[in-house]
Design an enzyme around this catalytic site. Structure first.
Site, PDB file in Angstrom:
ATOM      1  N   GLY A 208       0.825  -1.214   0.000  1.00 38.54           N
ATOM      2  CA  GLY A 208       0.000   0.000   0.000  1.00 38.54           C
ATOM      3  C   GLY A 208       0.846   1.245   0.000  1.00 38.54           C
ATOM      4  N   ASN A 209       0.225   2.367   0.276  1.00 39.59           N
ATOM      5  CA  ASN A 209       0.973   3.619   0.398  1.00 39.59           C
ATOM      6  C   ASN A 209       0.281   4.496   1.432  1.00 39.59           C
ATOM      7  OD1 ASN A 209      -0.955   5.512  -1.025  1.00 39.59           O
ATOM      8  ND2 ASN A 209      -0.643   3.976  -2.624  1.00 39.59           N
ATOM      9  N   ARG A 210       0.836   5.672   1.693  1.00 37.54           N
ATOM     10  CA  ARG A 210       0.369   6.461   2.839  1.00 37.54           C
ATOM     11  C   ARG A 210      -0.760   7.434   2.510  1.00 37.54           C
ATOM     12  NH1 ARG A 210       5.174   9.314   5.335  1.00 37.54           N
ATOM     13  NH2 ARG A 210       3.518  10.091   6.676  1.00 37.54           N
ATOM     14  N   SER A 211      -1.296   7.371   1.301  1.00 32.78           N
ATOM     15  CA  SER A 211      -2.361   8.320   0.960  1.00 32.78           C
ATOM     16  C   SER A 211      -3.590   8.099   1.847  1.00 32.78           C
ATOM     17  CB  SER A 211      -2.761   8.155  -0.506  1.00 32.78           C
ATOM     18  OG  SER A 211      -3.905   8.918  -0.764  1.00 32.78           O
TER      19      SER A 211
END
Ligand code: CTP
Length: 402
Positions: A208-211
């Site tokens: 995933g990512n931090r958005s």
């Protein structure tokens, strides 16, 4: 202020010491040509005289659900309004509005209106920072309500800290901003993507990512407020703005599918989502076990949705990309703008304090295809959303002559 001339503004006043400043807000609104309908709560009358506000506003104060002359004031007051502004808004009002309580004329009016709403909270720092108030403000913002944050300064009883009602000039500027933008996207279909995609490794793990999706949701809310038909494709569980179509997705492939089905009918597409560039080729059907050793996860590239839109869109569709960068931000964004064939690229330096992922504030540069760069200094994500949509509206006016 031309945006205010002839506009019908309902001014809600709650019971707090800052109610005296509502008198100044009322006077300035009337001076600028607005028709002000004052609505006071019962408690507000303990802090400021009903006669004072009646004398300065365009109509006498209203505060009862049981008017002799108007059989259904709870709907009529909000129906005719161009805007509702509540200053000061107490913790009780925020809670009631967030949760749909309609116990007096002001809360009924807020729930019954389709007009944009601005809330200007004021309360003691301990209350403003209480998790319930923080959550209510976030919930209301996610529904498209504009919240003018209180300022830091001297509070009632000699205390000091955040919680003081914003300056009347700041409140007037927010009102003008909302009224001048209100309706400038009527008739436009806007597709916004928000959040970070999750690519499954096995049934419990993902890449995933931090958005957080906050900026994308703020864009969808602002577009709704400005009158657009909005479709929001989001990876988050946040509520979408009132009246928007919300499509929930998880992976980059699901986002691609949703965008492919909605983009062809959109006049404006804003790709605010952080889409994974790589995805596991074969996610495991069962949870990978530690005792089986470090897994070798084979990845393959995802489809670049924005680049695909850039190649396939119709000439009158406006395409906006986002870029989160940590160095050489403008140069990287300019090269993405060109290579993906978009009209506007919004870039933020996610390494800077208060900017980007998970924050409620953002600082961006908006790059245009002809090389222009507009700087939006550190602002709330709602304000950044409006700045991006101002650029979209400006671009469309320029290219379509409307
Ligand atoms: N984007 C997309 N599809 C992808 C990757 C990115 O539509 N598979 C879009 C994003 O929604 C954003 C823009 O492209 O609007 C830029 O995303 P970003 O991650 O900054 O750029 P990348 O092209 O992925 O380049 P890099 O990660 O190498 O910086």
């Amino acid at each position: 202020m031309p945006a205010l001339a002839g506009r019908r503004v309902v001014l809600g006043v709650c019971g707090g010491i800052a109610a005296y400043k509502a008198v100044e807000v009322c006077r300035r609104l009337v001076d600028d040509g607005a028709h002000v309908v004052p609505v006071m709560t019962e408690a507000a009358t303990r802090f400021v005289g009903e006669v004072t506000l009646s004398a300065l506003a365009s109509e006498p104060v209203r505060r009862s659900l049981w008017s002799d002359t108007d059989p259904i004031p709870h709907t009529t007051v909000g129906q005719g309004a161009d805007l509702l502004v509540v200053a000061p808004a107490t913790a009780k009002l925020l809670s009631a509005y967030a949760h749909g309580f309609s116990h007096d004329l002001l809360t009924n009016t807020l729930i019954a209106t389709r007009a944009p709403v601005i809330l200007c909270p004021a309360m003691h720092t301990e209350m403003w920072e209480h998790p319930s108030v923080v959550d209510n403000v976030a919930l209301l913002r996610s529904r498209g309500v504009v919240v003018v944050d209180p300022e830091s300064g001297r509070l009632a009883g000699g205390d000091d800290g955040p919680g003081r009602l914003a300056d009347p000039a700041t409140i007037l500027a927010a009102i003008e901003q909302v009224l001048s933008a209100a309706g400038d996207m009527v008739g436009l279909r806007v597709l916004v993507t928000a959040g970070g995609t999750r690519e499954p490794i096995d049934p419990v793990r993902f890449l995933g990512n931090r958005s957080s999706g906050k900026q994308g949701h703020a864009l969808a809310s602002a577009a709704r407020r400005r009158g657009a038909d909005v479709t929001l494709v989001t990876t988050t569980g946040r509520p979408g703005p009132q009246g928007a179509e919300v499509v929930r997705v998880g992976t980059a492939a699901e986002m691609l599918g949703a965008v492919r089905s909605h983009a062809p009918s959109a006049d404006v597409v804003v790709m605010a989502a952080a889409v994974a560039d790589f995805t596991p080729v074969a996610p495991a059907a069962h949870k990978l076990k530690k005792c089986d050793g470090v897994p070798a996860i084979e990845l393959e590239p995802t489809v670049d949705i924005l680049a695909e839109l850039g190649r396939t869109r119709s000439a009158d569709q406006t395409l906006v990309g986002f870029a989160a960068e940590t160095d050489d931000v403008v140069a990287h964004a300019a090269s993405k703008l060109a290579s993906k064939g978009v009209d506007l690229m919004v870039v933020n330096d996610v390494g800077a304090p208060g900017v980007g992922f998970e924050h409620d504030t953002n600082e961006v540069r908006i790059l245009g295809a002809s090389g222009q760069v507009a700087h939006v200094p550190l602002r709330t994500k709602d304000q950044v959303a409006d700045a991006v949509l101002d650029a979209v509206v400006g671009l469309r006016r320029g290219s379509h002559g409307d």
